[in-house]
Design an enzyme around this catalytic site. Structure first.
Site, PDB file in Angstrom:
ATOM      1  N   HIS A 217      15.346 -65.647  27.865  1.00 44.38           N
ATOM      2  CA  HIS A 217      14.790 -66.477  26.912  1.00 44.38           C
ATOM      3  C   HIS A 217      14.881 -67.834  27.284  1.00 44.38           C
ATOM      4  CE1 HIS A 217      12.303 -65.543  23.057  1.00 44.38           C
ATOM      5  NE2 HIS A 217      12.423 -66.988  23.125  1.00 44.38           N
TER       6      HIS A 217
ATOM      7  N   ASP B  69      11.359 -63.938  34.373  1.00 44.05           N
ATOM      8  CA  ASP B  69      11.166 -65.109  33.237  1.00 44.05           C
ATOM      9  C   ASP B  69      12.419 -65.807  33.231  1.00 44.05           C
ATOM     10  OD1 ASP B  69       9.441 -66.406  30.861  1.00 44.05           O
ATOM     11  OD2 ASP B  69      11.595 -65.895  30.205  1.00 44.05           O
ATOM     12  N   SER B  70      12.337 -67.071  33.030  1.00 46.35           N
ATOM     13  CA  SER B  70      13.638 -67.962  32.790  1.00 46.35           C
ATOM     14  C   SER B  70      14.232 -68.670  34.017  1.00 46.35           C
ATOM     15  CB  SER B  70      14.813 -67.114  32.147  1.00 46.35           C
ATOM     16  OG  SER B  70      14.350 -66.607  30.972  1.00 46.35           O
TER      17      SER B  70
ATOM     18  N   ARG C 230       8.472 -73.515  29.964  1.00 42.13           N
ATOM     19  CA  ARG C 230       8.351 -75.134  29.639  1.00 42.13           C
ATOM     20  C   ARG C 230       7.635 -75.682  30.567  1.00 42.13           C
ATOM     21  NH1 ARG C 230      14.009 -73.502  29.350  1.00 42.13           N
ATOM     22  NH2 ARG C 230      15.009 -73.714  27.334  1.00 42.13           N
TER      23      ARG C 230
ATOM     24  N   TYR D  67      13.632 -79.169  20.780  1.00 37.31           N
ATOM     25  CA  TYR D  67      13.436 -77.822  20.684  1.00 37.31           C
ATOM     26  C   TYR D  67      12.743 -77.106  21.706  1.00 37.31           C
ATOM     27  CZ  TYR D  67      10.712 -73.832  18.542  1.00 37.31           C
ATOM     28  OH  TYR D  67      10.395 -72.600  18.245  1.00 37.31           O
TER      29      TYR D  67
ATOM     30  N   LYS E  78      10.577 -57.457  26.811  1.00 34.66           N
ATOM     31  CA  LYS E  78      11.094 -58.696  27.278  1.00 34.66           C
ATOM     32  C   LYS E  78      12.443 -59.141  26.718  1.00 34.66           C
ATOM     33  CE  LYS E  78       9.627 -63.664  27.474  1.00 34.66           C
ATOM     34  NZ  LYS E  78      10.471 -64.297  26.678  1.00 34.66           N
TER      35      LYS E  78
END
Lengths: 384, 384, 384, 384
Positions: free
Chosen positions: C281, C312-313, C336, C44, C257
């Site tokens: 994302h 981001d990412s 993460r 996940y 976002k």
């Protein structure tokens, strides 16, 4: 004009009861050769110079060109045959020179000559063959080419040329890129040097002029003979004037092998060669050298119609052949694959590899809508 | 003018009865080093900053340039020798500075100095060497270079320079890119910090000025001495004015190491250096930094004839050297490979690695048709 | 102005007696997370949409830009602090919103909030947090941001905003790219759906308006409450007029976002946002989407000085942060990695990851010769 | 106009008690097929021509295009339905023709027909189906397309067309690129030839005209019948005039499959086809052929509004479909994935694969802000 000989090998393979001597896929063939061969001979055959960058580059270059197949061209009628230096060939494919083939199978060059003749392709016999050129010539009736590592002793050189001429070798391929051995790390790490063991001295030991150079006959002092022979063509680069001299000594077809720069191609033509072989010696000489395929278009453009262009280094599939022929080659040379075939099964193994490559070429042309070799032009390709 | 010393190592390797101390291939050499070395030292030597992106980039950059070998150039006569800063060298190759070499072998810098001297190449002794610079100088008679991690204590700095001068170090290499340690994840994950253990303090402990800085002699409080030493040259970046000051303190050859931008190269020349070393410290400092080879052409163009350009970071083969020399370097530095040689077999291991690299360089030039170092120009290369 | 806090973590790590809770290298961190986590939660967290192409693209994009470090800049004096929306931060780094963090560790968001506060970075608490936003706010005193999955029930939406405001969340991050779940093959193959299990319903169950929507209190019929909650913000995309409405409802800082196209960035500015977050994302929504870093320059150019740009990412290293900041981001979000830190060791694990990233950023800037965040400009980079 | 059928499969999968018959990820699906299938059938299905270069190229081409998702488009209302050749379809997706499907599962084409019908997509039944076209037609009520390997016997050809018409096949897909089998090394090495075993002869054995061609009924001499059948459509390429003839024989929709060059597309339109299928036969015919996706834009531009363009070869995900539709395809064909579904679980396996692909397409469109198929235009993509 329909030629279904080559592609018919596909059905023959599928219909046979026993598996073929080795894979029909180039990469799988090399992998199984790695398994069945001793590390020394396998490393000698498969290995490249230094880090192997040129071996990889040779393969990667093909992937940057893509075939655009054409449809509904009536390509079931097609003709792969060409005339090369006035000689009709069933396909524009030549067996590249490889020395000391008994490393791989006791029949060595004799088996390869028979297999090549059975499909009608020229075999290029190496100066460092395991058998004397006369014996290879006697083994089969196919088209004969002779590769010259150029001895620094002119009389020995002329003796070799004379013997080749008398044995029916119509084409002389002068190797320009191997006057010294490259830095082949696989061999060096294993301490493996087949030439030093005299495996490639057959042509010398059989040469009357060479024998006169020796203090004692090779039968009495083989190491001295072997060393003398090796010293004759390693460590001594040549120049363009000397090539013009060689041209005068050889009445047959003369090719210069190892050309990668357009200016060298022009100089070769000026020196009177009939053709050049675009080659980096299968990546075995200069680590980091340009991929042979990347060098081909400029050489072909420089040569134009004035000479014939052959391509060598990296051919593993029919598509590779198609791409090289589209990019300016008049014919292509195949090397390691046939030697792996020899390792797997002697003459039948070589024949299987050659027939597979020809079938693959034939089907690739067919399914791309190409009916004849002269339809292989740059427009059939596009960049990736 | 014929120089066959280097390439002759090929025959020597093939003729020997025992295997060499380690592989002749750079990648295989690193892999066997991984096997024989403890994880800490190996990680310290092989590791790079962060994700390792710069280590990989250094190698990949070479593959984007390809050598186009030229034929029939008479390259059996060739000369690899150069004059570098007025000193004749057998080849434009320098041993890059690496600290704490006893991590890898108890003989450390002494073995490396002997091996370098035996082939005539300069060794750059690190500020953080495991042996005092005087002892390394005494070990062998080769060309001596000294690398400076620049202490923030001017008197200690001048003392080091004076000692280096008196011990015959002709060239001073000031490292600009390592005034703080990079984020080396391998070391951090292992908690491995050889410098913190004092392995690189030999030059400090032997320095009279440094010793006066200590509350107690290092023989009584080694940790304090080690910490004081480390603090002197970590955490304090310098500026261009200070480089001009250093220039005035050192009468010998002065090089600035770590230059990657043309403007920095210009400023270095303006500050009076004799040369710059294009380097990203082997990928150990800034993760994601430009490949050193990609930075070379602009730096070489900016420097022009006003100073000498050395190249460092990523050299593993003769082809790598050829490419860097073609792209503007006057000489190249070799680092990790000789340390792996040291790990495999002390002085003979280093000598084997150096002779292998020189033989590879020699053969790569020869087979590319290059007869002298000044023929290594951009035109010998083409993009992939 | 000297700030040595961040890079000092390097010495702290090397000096400690016990190993850190997890690796300092992003790739090794993910690999060890794979080993210690159950397949469902790991899949996940780590998984992406479809074939994973966007997850890979996010990382590969960083490798196409290279830092060109500058020397002798006096970068031992440097300042990473910035003002972001008027708030001083020790570095331009924000913890990206991630829902249901108790999947990974029982302390979930509470541990992350404490770790973020301990280093002074803003944590963005998710709408689908495992703990109510009030409880997370109470856990630590750091800067508080709230991420909104936009319910289709305006009164519930306003209730959430009111609660966030009252709990001190100064910034509202509206997620535009996740109004439906992507095709995440890892979860689908495992049948793993943490949201469906109600793990992300804490904010709903604590919301008085939401509770009034239910036929029965969640304590009596939890599945119905969970389903109602999920239905409120999945399956219903919004439009730009509705964003303008939301702008009017929130007096604090408002960010949008998921912006990847310059035109969307312009529309966001026109709707009154204070900033946009360039993000895909983490590759979890649209398989085959543009790498976030590749989208950044055009968005930054479109926004200009009119709003703030966050990135981001894909951030895994200090170099990644440097590159994004050079290419137009005012701050970067990390996702993460901190969750893997949470999985490895709760609050100390998160703190270790955050301090590692900050140290890496600090050292990368230092060794690139960068003294302040506003020196991070495109000129520090060059293409590969 | 809201269509939530497709994406709802996501929730259905997550809510079910048992795992689905196979993975939702294309690469994992192929890997598990490799495990559960015998080497011969798996190699036959998965294998490509020669070195596999075209199979790889087909996949890599998708990665060079990236979707730029747009936000706040109100894409929860969207419509995937299209009219294709006047027939309404729930999505622009077609099951590509694949022969001899009982190789993979005893239900073969019957199971596929039922699964396709259950989701409303057209199935293209192959000339070499394992069941007669009438039986496949009777199995389910979905849209029926028939693929023609063009027999060299016109009466047999017309008989097949007549049977197809009478069984309700509205569209005829003439395969131009497979009039001979490619050099498929996996099959050749295994000696695996399913067609030679007669598995693909059902349509022949059921054909009254074909039966009259045989000396003895197939029930008495099956090998002769099989050989006769294979000989009818292998080895005989066609030309454009013959295509015009075929056009006159078929009143329904006529597509030409295997078009990769713009000029061939123009000729096909001139010959009266209703559409072309851009395809390289899944990389099974010409090794080294252009990736189908790379060929698409030029073909689409050449065809313009004069005919319909379908895309085939390499589709594994919803993003792949989106990219092909953006680059000029009016619909896409899916091949190997549904066959792997068949291998894993018969009809339910096929249905799972189709529903997964449709859900993935639906969600990819939704999350990219796309509300209808005709919004899939080049501007949604950018180069990597």
């Amino acid at each position: 004009m329909t030629d279904t000989t080559f592609s018919a090998y596909r059905s023959e393979l599928l219909g046979r009861d026993e598996p073929p001597p080795c894979s029909t896929d180039g990469a799988a063939l090399e992998e199984s050769a790695r398994r069945i061969m001793a590390p020394g001979p396998f490393g000698y055959v498969a290995g490249g110079a230094g880090s192997g960058a040129t071996v990889r580059a040779n393969r990667e270059a093909f992937d940057r060109h893509r075939i655009v197949p054409r449809m509904l061209r009536g390509a079931h009628k097609r003709e792969l045959g060409v005339r090369l230096f006035g000689v009709p060939l069933p396909a524009p494919v030549v067996l590249a020179p490889i020395g000391v083939q008994t490393l791989v199978h006791p029949d060595g060059e004799l088996a390869v000559a028979r297999a090549a003749a059975s499909v009608g392709l020229p075999m290029t016999v190496s100066t460092t063959a395991s058998y004397p050129l006369e014996q290879v010539a006697a083994a089969a009736a196919g088209p004969r080419w002779f590769q010259l590592y150029w001895p620094d002793d002119d009389e020995v050189c002329l003796s070799l040329l004379d013997r080749a001429r008398r044995s029916g070798y119509a084409t002389l391929v002068v190797t320009a890129d191997n006057w010294a051995f490259g830095w082949r790390t696989t061999d060096l790490d294993l301490g493996y040097a087949p030439a030093a063991d005299g495996l490639g001295s057959a042509n010398a030991l059989a040469d009357p002029v060479f024998r006169r150079r020796l203090a004692r006959p090779p039968e009495q002092d083989r190491p001295a003979a072997v060393a003398r022979w090796a010293a004759m063509f390693t460590g001594t680069d040549r120049d363009w004037d000397q090539l013009a001299w060689l041209r005068r000594q050889w009445a047959g077809t003369l090719l210069l092998k190892g050309v990668l720069h357009a200016d060298d191609a022009r100089q070769a033509v000026a020196a009177g060669v009939d053709g050049v072989v675009v080659s980096n010696h299968g990546g075995r000489q200069v680590d980091g050298a340009v991929a042979a395929l990347d060098a081909l278009p400029a050489v072909a453009a420089a040569v134009g119609d004035r000479a014939t262009v052959l391509f060598d280094s990296g051919i593993r599939t029919g598509a590779d052949m198609v791409k090289a022929l589209c990019l300016g080659a008049d014919a292509v040379c195949v090397g390691r694959p046939y030697l792996y075939g020899l390792a797997h099964g002697g003459e039948p193994g070589v024949r299987h590899v050659l027939r597979s490559l020809l079938a693959d070429l034939d089907l690739t042309m067919a399914l791309s809508g190409v009916r004849a070799i002269d339809e292989l032009r740059p427009g059939l390709l596009r960049p990736r």
